[in-house]
Design an enzyme around this catalytic site. Structure first.
Site, short mmCIF file in Angstrom:
data_model
loop_
_atom_site.label_atom_id
_atom_site.label_comp_id
_atom_site.label_asym_id
_atom_site.label_seq_id
_atom_site.Cartn_x
_atom_site.Cartn_y
_atom_site.Cartn_z
N GLU A 1 26.50 67.03 31.90
CA GLU A 1 25.32 66.53 31.17
C GLU A 1 25.61 66.33 29.69
O GLU A 1 25.51 67.27 28.90
CB GLU A 1 24.15 67.52 31.34
CG GLU A 1 22.90 67.08 30.58
CD GLU A 1 21.70 68.00 30.76
OE1 GLU A 1 21.85 69.08 31.33
OE2 GLU A 1 20.61 67.63 30.30
N LYS B 1 24.76 63.71 34.59
CA LYS B 1 23.35 63.83 34.18
C LYS B 1 23.21 63.29 32.76
O LYS B 1 23.35 64.04 31.79
CB LYS B 1 22.91 65.30 34.26
CG LYS B 1 21.50 65.55 33.77
CD LYS B 1 20.96 66.87 34.27
CE LYS B 1 19.60 67.17 33.67
NZ LYS B 1 18.90 68.27 34.33
P1 13P Z 1 14.35 67.67 30.96
O1 13P Z 1 14.17 66.74 32.15
O2 13P Z 1 13.10 68.41 30.58
O3 13P Z 1 15.07 67.00 29.82
O4 13P Z 1 15.31 68.85 31.46
C1 13P Z 1 16.41 68.55 32.20
C2 13P Z 1 17.49 69.48 31.88
O5 13P Z 1 17.98 70.18 32.73
C3 13P Z 1 17.99 69.51 30.50
O6 13P Z 1 19.18 70.23 30.46
#
Ligand code: 13P
Length: 340
Positions: free
Chosen positions: A178, A220
């Site tokens: 991510e 992500k």
């Molecule tokens: P949000 O969808 O609230 O951004 O959270 C996703 C997430 O796991 C952020 O690390």
């Protein structure tokens, strides 16, 4: 675990109509969420809140995986079933957030790097033993009014993400990678696209350098949107087009799935953007969701800490999950919001 097995897990998480529920808020973050509904954050209230979500009827149709926090992975339902076993029994794959948060990057004012690599191998082995089949590590990249993020800031975060991803695969966990370009600030959508492109380019160069098998990874990313304070907000179609253009240029087709974060978008916006992107498919990868706030905001609002509202909170989660399931097929329309 070999790469074929990792790929099978990754594919199951993003099976048709399915995405991820991000329920991995750290202690300070869940406190912030509970503050908005005037609920005290205690071990007990956090356990009950997560139990309400994880036992919601039929969510397994739309939720292929749930990301848990360390505390939650070790908690159980009222009748003593550990959460990872509860989820697995419903056909929902349990995962775990393993980073230890973004900290200031030394000598780089305004930039952050995510910590948590020391001792990570041992923690991953333990999490795997507790039932986790995938993991998540979030890198945070901020766009400022001048020239940040720097190329070095992007590199430092990409390097850490790749070290984490390699450790996950070694242990047999699918890494969710991510790199989040934040939507704070006043930048326009073009700047978000340019920075997201640099971040993805760096991440895939580092994953390659570290020998990570892309078939056993989920990405992500943020969507390409204007900063919250920008005076020119992009429309749904513009966001979908810019995001897909950026992903097509920088995400190899070997990656089984892209699971977007919501990052501060409203629940409705996040679903509309996902649907618009899927309507423009087919794509080389599954295009899905890993939403925290965009799935949970309606749940928190319905629950408000009252046991009498538990069923309404579960209905709110199922409805949001169902709409995102439709968005996986490009079949969501904003007119569906009032029907629920
Ligand atoms: P949000 O969808 O609230 O951004 O959270 C996703 C997430 O796991 C952020 O690390």
């Amino acid at each position: 675990m070999n790469l074929d097995e990792l790929q099978a897990v990754a594919r199951a998480i993003v099976a048709p109509q399915k995405g991820v529920l991000a329920a991995d808020e750290s202690g300070p973050t869940i406190k912030k969420r509970f503050d908005t509904i005037a609920v005290e954050s205690t071990e007990k209230s956090r356990r009950r809140y997560r139990e309400i979500m994880f036992t919601a009827e039929s969510i397994e149709r739309y939720i292929g995986g749930v990301i848990l926090y360390d505390e939650t992975l070790r908690q159980s339902t009222r009748d003593g079933t550990p959460f990872p076993q509860l989820l697995a029994g419903r056909g929902i794959i349990p995962g775990i957030k393993v980073d230890q948060g973004a900290k200031p990057l030394a000598l780089c004012p305004g930039e952050k790097v995510t910590e948590g690599l020391d001792g990570l191998r041992e923690r991953l082995v333990e999490y795997h033993g507790l039932g986790a089949q995938f993991a998540k590590w979030r890198a945070v990249i901020d766009i400022d009014a001048h020239d940040l993020p720097s190329p070095f800031g992007i590199h430092a975060n990409a390097h850490a993400l790749a070290r984490y991803a390699a450790l996950c695969q070694e242990v047999g966990l699918v890494p969710i990678v991510e790199p989040e370009v934040l939507m704070d600030g006043a930048h326009d959508v073009e700047r978000c696209e340019a920075v997201t492109a640099r971040a993805l380019e760096a991440v895939f160069a580092e994953l390659d350098a570290h020998g990570v098998g892309l078939e056993g990874v989920l990405l992500k990313p943020n969507m390409v949107v204007a900063g919250k304070k920008s005076t020119r907000q992009a429309g749904v179609q513009e966001v979908a087009e810019a995001t897909l253009r950026c992903l097509r240029r920088h995400v190899p087709a070997a990656v089984p799935g892209i699971v977007f974060l919501s990052g501060g978008q409203s629940a409705e916006e996040a679903t509309a953007h996902l649907s618009a992107m899927n309507a423009m498919g087919p794509h080389p990868w599954q295009v899905s969701f890993s939403y925290g706030r965009a799935l949970q905001a309606p749940v928190l609002a319905a629950w408000r800490g009252h046991e009498a509202n538990a069923a309404a909170a579960q209905a709110a989660l199922l409805e949001r999950a169902r709409l995102n399931g439709l968005a996986r097929d490009g079949a969501y329309g904003p007119e569906m919001e009032s029907a629920g």
